[in-house]
Write an enzyme that holds these catalytic residues in place. Structure first.
Site, mmCIF file in Angstrom:
data_model
loop_
_atom_site.group_PDB
_atom_site.id
_atom_site.type_symbol
_atom_site.label_atom_id
_atom_site.label_comp_id
_atom_site.label_asym_id
_atom_site.label_seq_id
_atom_site.Cartn_x
_atom_site.Cartn_y
_atom_site.Cartn_z
ATOM 1 N N ASP A 8 71.788 10.273 125.634
ATOM 2 C CA ASP A 8 72.973 9.793 124.928
ATOM 3 C C ASP A 8 73.607 8.750 125.840
ATOM 4 O O ASP A 8 74.186 9.080 126.869
ATOM 5 C CB ASP A 8 73.923 10.975 124.678
ATOM 6 C CG ASP A 8 75.284 10.529 124.141
ATOM 7 O OD1 ASP A 8 75.477 9.327 123.886
ATOM 8 O OD2 ASP A 8 76.161 11.408 123.983
ATOM 9 N N LYS A 70 78.810 -1.033 126.962
ATOM 10 C CA LYS A 70 78.128 -0.771 125.684
ATOM 11 C C LYS A 70 78.741 -1.635 124.576
ATOM 12 O O LYS A 70 78.075 -1.991 123.615
ATOM 13 C CB LYS A 70 78.263 0.712 125.340
ATOM 14 C CG LYS A 70 77.531 1.124 124.074
ATOM 15 C CD LYS A 70 77.531 2.632 123.939
ATOM 16 C CE LYS A 70 76.985 3.088 122.602
ATOM 17 N NZ LYS A 70 76.951 4.555 122.521
ATOM 18 N N GLU A 147 73.628 8.349 116.660
ATOM 19 C CA GLU A 147 74.331 9.434 117.347
ATOM 20 C C GLU A 147 74.745 10.573 116.416
ATOM 21 O O GLU A 147 74.491 11.743 116.727
ATOM 22 C CB GLU A 147 75.533 8.866 118.111
ATOM 23 C CG GLU A 147 75.065 8.167 119.379
ATOM 24 C CD GLU A 147 76.049 7.176 119.954
ATOM 25 O OE1 GLU A 147 77.215 7.179 119.543
ATOM 26 O OE2 GLU A 147 75.635 6.404 120.834
ATOM 27 N N ASP A 170 82.334 11.508 114.452
ATOM 28 C CA ASP A 170 82.086 11.260 115.871
ATOM 29 C C ASP A 170 82.973 10.126 116.376
ATOM 30 O O ASP A 170 82.737 8.955 116.073
ATOM 31 C CB ASP A 170 80.588 10.907 116.046
ATOM 32 C CG ASP A 170 80.209 10.596 117.497
ATOM 33 O OD1 ASP A 170 81.099 10.576 118.370
ATOM 34 O OD2 ASP A 170 79.005 10.375 117.760
HETATM 35 P P1 ADP Z 1 81.109 8.050 124.428
HETATM 36 O O1 ADP Z 1 80.089 8.835 123.689
HETATM 37 O O2 ADP Z 1 81.542 6.826 123.705
HETATM 38 O O3 ADP Z 1 80.763 7.777 125.834
HETATM 39 P P2 ADP Z 1 82.648 10.473 124.663
HETATM 40 O O4 ADP Z 1 82.228 11.240 123.474
HETATM 41 O O5 ADP Z 1 82.171 10.912 125.989
HETATM 42 O O6 ADP Z 1 82.400 8.926 124.457
HETATM 43 O O7 ADP Z 1 84.233 10.418 124.615
HETATM 44 C C1 ADP Z 1 84.929 9.671 125.533
HETATM 45 C C2 ADP Z 1 86.319 9.443 125.034
HETATM 46 O O8 ADP Z 1 86.936 10.704 124.776
HETATM 47 C C3 ADP Z 1 87.166 8.747 126.064
HETATM 48 O O9 ADP Z 1 87.870 7.688 125.447
HETATM 49 C C4 ADP Z 1 88.106 9.832 126.536
HETATM 50 O O10 ADP Z 1 89.355 9.319 126.889
HETATM 51 C C5 ADP Z 1 88.217 10.716 125.329
HETATM 52 N N1 ADP Z 1 88.594 12.095 125.671
HETATM 53 C C6 ADP Z 1 87.875 13.030 126.323
HETATM 54 N N2 ADP Z 1 88.570 14.167 126.473
HETATM 55 C C7 ADP Z 1 89.768 13.949 125.885
HETATM 56 C C8 ADP Z 1 90.954 14.736 125.686
HETATM 57 N N3 ADP Z 1 91.050 15.967 126.149
HETATM 58 N N4 ADP Z 1 91.997 14.163 125.034
HETATM 59 C C9 ADP Z 1 91.920 12.904 124.585
HETATM 60 N N5 ADP Z 1 90.845 12.115 124.735
HETATM 61 C C10 ADP Z 1 89.785 12.629 125.371
HETATM 62 MG MG MG Z 2 79.088 9.485 122.172
#
Ligand code: ADP
Ligand code: MG
Length: 583
Positions: A8, A70, A147, A170
């Protein structure tokens, strides 16, 4: 045995999983974590760090780091860090290489093949850029999958005997995807998908940063330009505040100095959850449209959906949950960790590709998320108007798919047609995305309406191939669409691989020490002056021991540093030996 890993590759975090012993399993990185921040940093000595250490470095030296690249995939924009220029696929390839090394360490052998996930709404350029990133990391990309489809696979794998409709929502760091699917007797059928490729948790953080800056009389863009160090540190503060709203009504943001230092007596700005909801209201509103579109395309009402599933870190935000709850009139589910579910699903897809016995009763079908077609002209009385869009593959058609349409010449003796290939939903091509063109020549001269056949083939990776032919002569023209500027010959790819191979990673075995060093460098400015001296001394000893490379003596110094940190009440999430997963 060699495994096909599932990756991922996220905007914010990436992770790698493998299917073994009959189930998907997450791989831990050199820091003992399953999530690897998608951040690349270049240390003073030119060595490269990826993930947690780079994230620490980003706060103190944003100019040496790159993140959220990305968002630049499939564009021609480059990123410069520490005076070097990289393309988005190159930076992504460094993240992939780091994950690959972690997988090799965990699996005890070479890893050369992968399934990589992309947002469903990624267009052809973005998908190709992702595939290219894989190649640059020395990985054969066996499949690019969407995804939300990967997330669906995780749910489907664990609930394969169910007969139900699921909607997967998502919201990650940078993208938003919605997918509606049906599970029935082990068959997972994706029915429709919709989304936005520029909407994610990072936008919410940006809103918060902008709000705080506004209170200080600054605009985000100007501040980013003039005081990048302040903004980099402030963004960390706002990220923390955003997460605090999960449980708190009020969050405190400390305002850093212009040089990025966070002083003990830093100005504090209070932001309420309500104020945050207000500034991010427009973002939340934008979530509704793709959800509505996915439902409409499937002819399904919100009440016909059995399970509403949240995926992606940003769905943890209460305002996002409330919106989803309100739309569906029920509590959304989050059975699997929203950060991990996509990576696990990529490993399930890898198992499907490898014909693993544990998934031999599972079948999965996916759809093309957008409409694909060509530009055509229309004849009105004596006038020809061009710029119209004629779909060939409609959105949400099950893939792989191959469709053929016939088109005629417009004028007498016309012997050439330049096919303009587009993706999008608008009636006019100017509002759609141009993917490329294909020139058809040697059409036998004749009256208007001489036919040519145009075939669109959209494969399981979401990559389009266009073929045209002249029925009369049998002559064929093929294009595998390439982003004109980004297109690289095999020799150029090989050269890029060489260039990237020369990028030296900080040694994996010691990178957890580098992370600790960068962590302390990030927080030392926040330590009260009285205590700073002790920390400084211990840190210097630690740095000296790192330089000397004496591992035995080193362990004690490292422990000493951790003790000092803990005596100062500073939390550090150190590497933990993981309990053996196999038993
Ligand atoms: P990606 O797949 O795009 O890398 P993720 O699914 O890992 O993203 O999510 C990352 C996003 O989730 C970030 O913008 C982060 O700030 C947000 N995030 C993660 N935990 C929390 C939370 N507890 N509250 C608010 N936002 C969160
Ligand atoms: Mg993701």
């Amino acid at each position: 045995m060699e495994y096909v890993v599932g990756i991922d590759l996220g905007t914010t975090n990436s992770l790698c999983a493998v299917f073994r012993n009959g189930q998907p399993e997450l791989i831990r990185n050199a820091h003992g974590d399953v999530l690897t921040p998608s951040v690349v940093g270049i240390l003073q000595d030119g060595q490269v760090v990826v993930g947690a250490p780079a994230k620490e470095l980003r706060v103190t030296s944003p100019d040496r780091c790159a993140s959220a690249f990305k968002r630049l995939m499939g564009t021609n924009r480059n990123v410069s860090l520490a005076g070097k220029t990289f393309s988005a696929p190159e930076l992504s390839s460094l993240v992939l290489r780091s994950l690959r090394e972690d997988a090799e360490a965990a699996l005890g052998g070479p890893v050369t093949e992968a399934v990589i996930t992309v947002p469903a709404y990624f267009n052809d350029f973005q998908r190709k850029a992702t595939k290219h990133a894989g190649e640059l990391a020395g990985l054969k990309v066996r499949r690019i999958i969407n995804e939300p489809t990967a997330a669906a696979l995780t749910y489907g794998f664990h609930d394969r005997d169910a007969d139900k409709k699921l909607i997967i929502i998502d919201l990650g760091g940078g993208t938003f995807d919605v997918t509606l699917m049906q599970i029935f007797e082990g068959t997972l059928e994706i029915i429709s998908t919709a989304g936005e490729s520029f909407l994610g948790g990072e936008d919410f953080t940006d809103r918060l940063v902008a709000t705080v800056l506004k209170q200080l009389g600054m605009a985000l863009e100007t501040a980013e330009h003039k005081t990048p160090l302040l903004v980099a540190r402030l963004r960390e503060e706002c990220e923390r505040a955003k997460r605090a709203f999960l449980t708190e009504e009020l969050a405190v943001v400390r305002v850093p100095e212009e040089n990025g230092e966070l002083r003990e007596d830093a100005k504090r700005i209070k932001v309420s959850r309500e104020a945050f909801a207000k500034v991010s209201g427009e973002l939340v509103e934008r979530l509704r449209k793709p959800i509505g579109k996915a439902l409409r395309d499937a002819g399904t009402g919100p009440d016909e959906v059995d399970d509403v599933i949240l995926v992606g870190g940003a769905t943890r935000m209460p305002i996002v949950r409330e919106t989803v709850r309100e739309l569906f009139g029920r509590e959304p589910l989050c059975t699997f960790n929203p950060d991990e579910v996509v990576g696990l699903g990529a490993a399930v897809q890898a198992a499907l590709i490898a014909d693993d016995a544990a998934v031999d009763d599972m079948v999965m079908t996916d759809v093309c998320p957008f409409t694909l077609g060509i530009e055509t002209a229309k004849q009105f009385a004596h006038q020809t108007m061009d710029g119209y869009y004629t779909p060939i593959i409609h959105r949400n058609t099950t893939i792989p798919v191959s469709r053929e349409e016939f088109f005629g010449t417009m004028t007498a003796s016309q012997t050439e047609i330049l096919l303009q290939i587009y993706q999008g939903e608008s009636r006019r091509v100017k509002d759609n995305l141009k993917l490329g063109e294909l020139k058809v020549t040697g059409i036998p001269a004749g009256p208007p309406g001489q036919q040519i056949g145009v075939r669109f083939t959209y494969d399981l990776n979401g990559i389009l191939e266009v073929e045209a032919y002249i029925p009369e002569t049998g002559r064929r023209f093929v294009t595998v669409l390439t982003n004109h500027a980004r297109h690289m010959s095999e020799a150029e790819v090989a050269a890029a691989v060489e260039r990237l191979r020369a990028v030296k990673f900080y040694p994996r075995d010691d990178v957890k020490n580098q992370r600790l060093l960068l962590f302390v460098e990030r927080i030392i400015g926040e330590v009260p002056p009285m205590e700073r001296q002790t920390l400084e001394e211990t840190l210097t000893a630690f740095e000296a021991a790192m330089a000397a490379g004496d591992r035995e003596q080193f362990a004690a110094v490292r422990q000493g540093l951790l003790v000092v940190l803990s005596s100062l009440g500073i939390e550090y999430d150190d590497y933990r030996e993981q309990p053996d997963a196999e038993n």
